[in-house]
Design an enzyme around this catalytic site. Structure first.
Site, PDB file in Angstrom:
ATOM      1  N   ARG A 121      40.249  47.916  30.951  1.00 35.24           N
ATOM      2  CA  ARG A 121      41.487  47.485  31.602  1.00 35.24           C
ATOM      3  C   ARG A 121      41.313  46.003  31.897  1.00 35.24           C
ATOM      4  O   ARG A 121      40.269  45.439  31.575  1.00 35.24           O
ATOM      5  CB  ARG A 121      41.749  48.287  32.873  1.00 35.24           C
ATOM      6  N   GLU A 160      43.935  44.313  41.395  1.00 38.62           N
ATOM      7  CA  GLU A 160      42.655  43.594  41.449  1.00 38.62           C
ATOM      8  C   GLU A 160      42.594  42.479  40.403  1.00 38.62           C
ATOM      9  O   GLU A 160      41.773  42.508  39.484  1.00 38.62           O
ATOM     10  CB  GLU A 160      41.494  44.571  41.268  1.00 38.62           C
ATOM     11  N   GLU A 316      42.454  50.779  49.058  1.00 43.55           N
ATOM     12  CA  GLU A 316      41.649  51.764  48.331  1.00 43.55           C
ATOM     13  C   GLU A 316      40.292  51.888  49.004  1.00 43.55           C
ATOM     14  O   GLU A 316      39.680  50.885  49.375  1.00 43.55           O
ATOM     15  CB  GLU A 316      41.358  51.309  46.897  1.00 43.55           C
ATOM     16  N   GLU A 364      36.551  57.331  35.098  1.00 39.13           N
ATOM     17  CA  GLU A 364      36.362  57.666  36.515  1.00 39.13           C
ATOM     18  C   GLU A 364      36.452  59.162  36.804  1.00 39.13           C
ATOM     19  O   GLU A 364      36.836  59.577  37.895  1.00 39.13           O
ATOM     20  CB  GLU A 364      37.354  56.848  37.351  1.00 39.13           C
ATOM     21  N   PHE A 366      34.252  61.291  37.436  1.00 32.64           N
ATOM     22  CA  PHE A 366      33.408  61.778  38.531  1.00 32.64           C
ATOM     23  C   PHE A 366      33.620  60.987  39.819  1.00 32.64           C
ATOM     24  O   PHE A 366      32.880  61.156  40.780  1.00 32.64           O
ATOM     25  CB  PHE A 366      31.928  61.747  38.129  1.00 32.64           C
TER      26      PHE A 366
END
Ligand code: GAL
Length: 682
Positions: A121, A160, A316, A364, A366
């Protein structure tokens, strides 16, 4: 601007009835029947806000110009029917594959010249026109379609912001940026040559076309060029944020617009960014495997509050483990709750998570979530659900402010100066660690601390702490002088005030900026040899350890308060103190052992007349206050998982989480949180 931002945030608080509680929600990853279970469980957990669509570009525009909004319409409607508000994201942090393949020029070029391709990303070049046009198009579509949707409470621009690019496009924009800074044409180029000190190593430019981003430093490179590129890279990312912000705001201007920041993020100067948002928002992932990660978390929280001097949004955090490290430890029971209240104690008006439901696949898979793979039987779910149902008991705290008399300098120019340029007496400075080292004793002694930058107004503080501020502006030097002359206390540690914003050594050295303030000069910087330690003797006869750095200080108006006890600098000053106007400067010329730095800092804070938030509490208990016009809230957080504490209270009041009256003292078992509404201001 600020008033409008406050009104927008007040509107959000009113809509949510206090704190925001929720997380990133990715319905595009799940079949429709799952959504019904999602909203049912969200309600059960007290969720009132979800962030929708953060990486959903490919689901919203699967082919160029073909938009598929039905699923998002459905999700927005469903959430609204269930009383859950939406923080709607522009999906521009993850361009779809068609965009990257059709327009590879929109991909960022890394420092080594390699293209950062599709598959992760943040694969966008912030300077790319084609990327910006596509980002503007999807943002406009979203703004037109959803601005008046009743679920919409906030816009979340991108995610971000971070990619750097060294592409040809970056070169063009970098030149334009430099021309704005130094002027264009021949005189601008001359100013650039001066600022970059191109007389050195024959680096002189004779035409603007010759100027380019710094390549990967094969050995050494021009420190001013690297510094300007760091500034430019922050600004070019900010332009992307501003473009999307302005689009959504042009359609509707009464709801907050923001993006999410990261912990200690060097590539974006958050002081410059913060003013462009309605509120600052932070994503934080303290490593549960490290006992001291709560200190850096507290510092980042205080930084977020200080950036705008307002409550901020915890956007977050993880319910338990993350997935970005080699070993991803869980948050033991009680830690997620404690960390959430820690953010609130330092000014957050929300507790939000990444993410609502754990993904089945993808990188992601886990990563923990509010709703884990094992569902509502999971420990973490029970903790999330309990927290969501507990938060309304402190709703009155939302919107309240913080006050501090101690200011700690944290500035991106200082950071870049120390870390992105080369050729310093030593080149292993870790600026966040240095600032954290100065912050920790203040936190552990229960002092309220604001972070400030080189442009901040210092007048409301009694103490200013300046850790290793190698690069400072003229304005800051003037402000620091005014501050001390007016009675303030400045505590400044070594290798500060050395260069100007062009990274050139201030003359006469050293430290050219602070020589009058510290009342002495440094003849030579003496970085320590590997493993070298040196004893430092204080005036009271005590001897402490120091390492890493020494300076040969020549006193002018200052007096020494500590001396080297041996070695080549034996009996020469290590810590000095100077009276300047009505104020005082303590200058620490070496890296003192932790306890000695603590004692030096706290002695200065005490003699400046600054009182801690509570008088008596162990260092593992964190204490902060938040204030409204007519109420005062004391937060006490026990970070120990084995030790209890009893904390004497400055006033009687009501502990809001239990609703119980409290007076005199409050017991805090391990990991306990108390939020006390005090009956009287004290
Ligand atoms: C954040 C990011 C989220 C998710 C999270 C995992 O940095 O915004 O999308 O990746 O980290 O910890």
């Amino acid at each position: 601007m600020t008033r409008a931002a406050s009104a927008r945030m007040a509107g959000l608080r009113e809509r949510l009835g206090g704190f925001a509680f929720g997380g990133d929600y990715n319905p595009e990853q799940w079949d429709r029947p799952v959504w019904d279970e999602d909203v049912r469980l969200m309600r059960q957990a007290g969720v009132n806000l979800v962030t929708l669509g953060v990486f959903a570009w490919a689901s919203l525009e699967p082919e160029p110009g073909r938009f598929t909004f039905d699923w998002l319409d459905d999700a927005m409607d469903l959430l609204h029917r269930n009383g859950i508000s939406v923080d709607l994201a522009t999906p521009t942090a993850a361009p779809p594959v068609w965009l990257s393949q059709r327009h590879p020029g929109g991909l960022p070029v890394m420092e080594d010249g390699e293209v950062f391709g599709f598959g992760n990303r943040l694969h966008f070049d912030p300077g790319s026109q084609i990327y910006r046009e596509h980002a503007a198009r999807i943002t406009t579509k979203l703004a037109r379609r959803y601005s008046r949707h009743p679920a919409l409470a906030m816009w979340h621009i991108g995610n971000e912001y971070g990619p750097l690019s060294y592409s040809d496009t970056a070169a063009i924009r970098f030149r334009r940026w430099l021309q704005r800074r130094y002027g264009d044409g021949a005189s601008g180029l001359e100013a650039l040559n001066d600022a970059w000190y191109t007389r050195f190593w024959s680096q002189r430019y004779t035409s603007w076309e010759q100027v380019a981003p710094p390549e990967i430093p094969r050995s050494w490179s021009n420190p001013a060029r690297r510094l300007d590129f760091a500034r430019f890279s922050s600004d070019v990312l900010l332009e992307c944020f501003l473009a999307e912000r302005d689009i959504v705001r042009s359609v509707r201007d009464d709801i907050p617009v923001l993006t999410n920041f990261m912990r200690f993020y060097r590539r974006a100067d958050y002081w410059r960014w913060a003013d462009e948002e309605d509120a600052v928002a932070l994503d934080i992932y303290p490593d549960p495997g490290r006992d001291d990660s709560r200190v850096a978390a507290a510092l980042n929280f205080d930084l977020m509050r200080s950036l705008r001097g307002q409550p901020w949004i915890l956007m977050e955090q993880a319910a338990s483990a993350v997935s970005q490290w080699t070993v991803n430890n869980v948050k033991p029971p009680g830690r997620m709750r404690l960390g959430s209240y820690q953010a609130i104690a330092h000014g957050s008006d929300s507790v939000m998570f990444f993410q609502w439901r754990a993904s089945r696949g993808g990188h992601e898979r886990f990563h923990s979530a509010m709703l884990p793979h094992s569902g509502t039987g999971a420990r973490t779910w029970r903790e999330v659900e309990a927290l969501g149902n507990e938060l309304p008991s402190i709703a009155a705290v939302a919107g309240s402010q913080s006050r501090a008399q101690v200011a700690l300098l944290f500035d991106w120019d200082c950071w870049w100066g120390l870390e992105t340029t080369h050729g310093l007496p030593r080149n292993d400075f870790d600026y966040p660690a240095i600032v954290t080292g100065h912050y920790r004793p203040l936190l552990e002694a229960h002092h309220a601390v604001d972070l400030v930058c080189l442009d901040s107004d210092l007048s409301r503080y009694k103490v200013l702490v300046v850790p290793n501020a190698y690069l400072v502006s003229d304005d800051f030097v003037a402000a620091a002088k005014r501050f001390v002359a007016g009675g303030g206390t400045l505590v400044c540690s070594f290798f500060s005030g050395v260069v100007d914003p062009a990274n050139q050594v201030r003359q006469p050295a050293y430290p050219g900026a602070f020589r009058a303030l510290i009342g002495g000069y440094i003849d030579e910087y003496w970085p320590a040899r590997e493993g070298e330690r040196f004893a430092v003797r204080f005036a009271d006869g005590s001897t402490v350890d120091a390492d890493w750095w020494q300076e040969s200080i020549q006193l002018e108006s200052a007096r020494a308060t500590a001396w080297y006890a041996g070695g080549l600098l034996a009996d020469r000053p290590a810590v000095i103190e100077n009276q300047y106007g009505a104020g005082r400067v303590v200058y620490i010329g070496t890296r003192l052992a932790e306890e000695a730095l603590r004692d030096t800092l706290l002695a200065a804070v005490r003699s400046a007349g600054v009182a801690p938030v509570v008088d008596e509490a162990p260092s593992f208990v964190e204490a902060t206050r938040r204030y409204t016009a007519d109420a005062e809230f004391l937060f006490l957080l026990n970070h120990s998982d084995s030790e209890s504490a009893v904390v004497p209270l400055p006033a009687a009041g009501t502990e809001l989480l239990t609703g119980s009256p409290v007076s005199d003292a409050i017991p805090l078992p391990p990991l306990a949180v108390a939020v006390i509404r005090m009956s009287t201001g004290s």
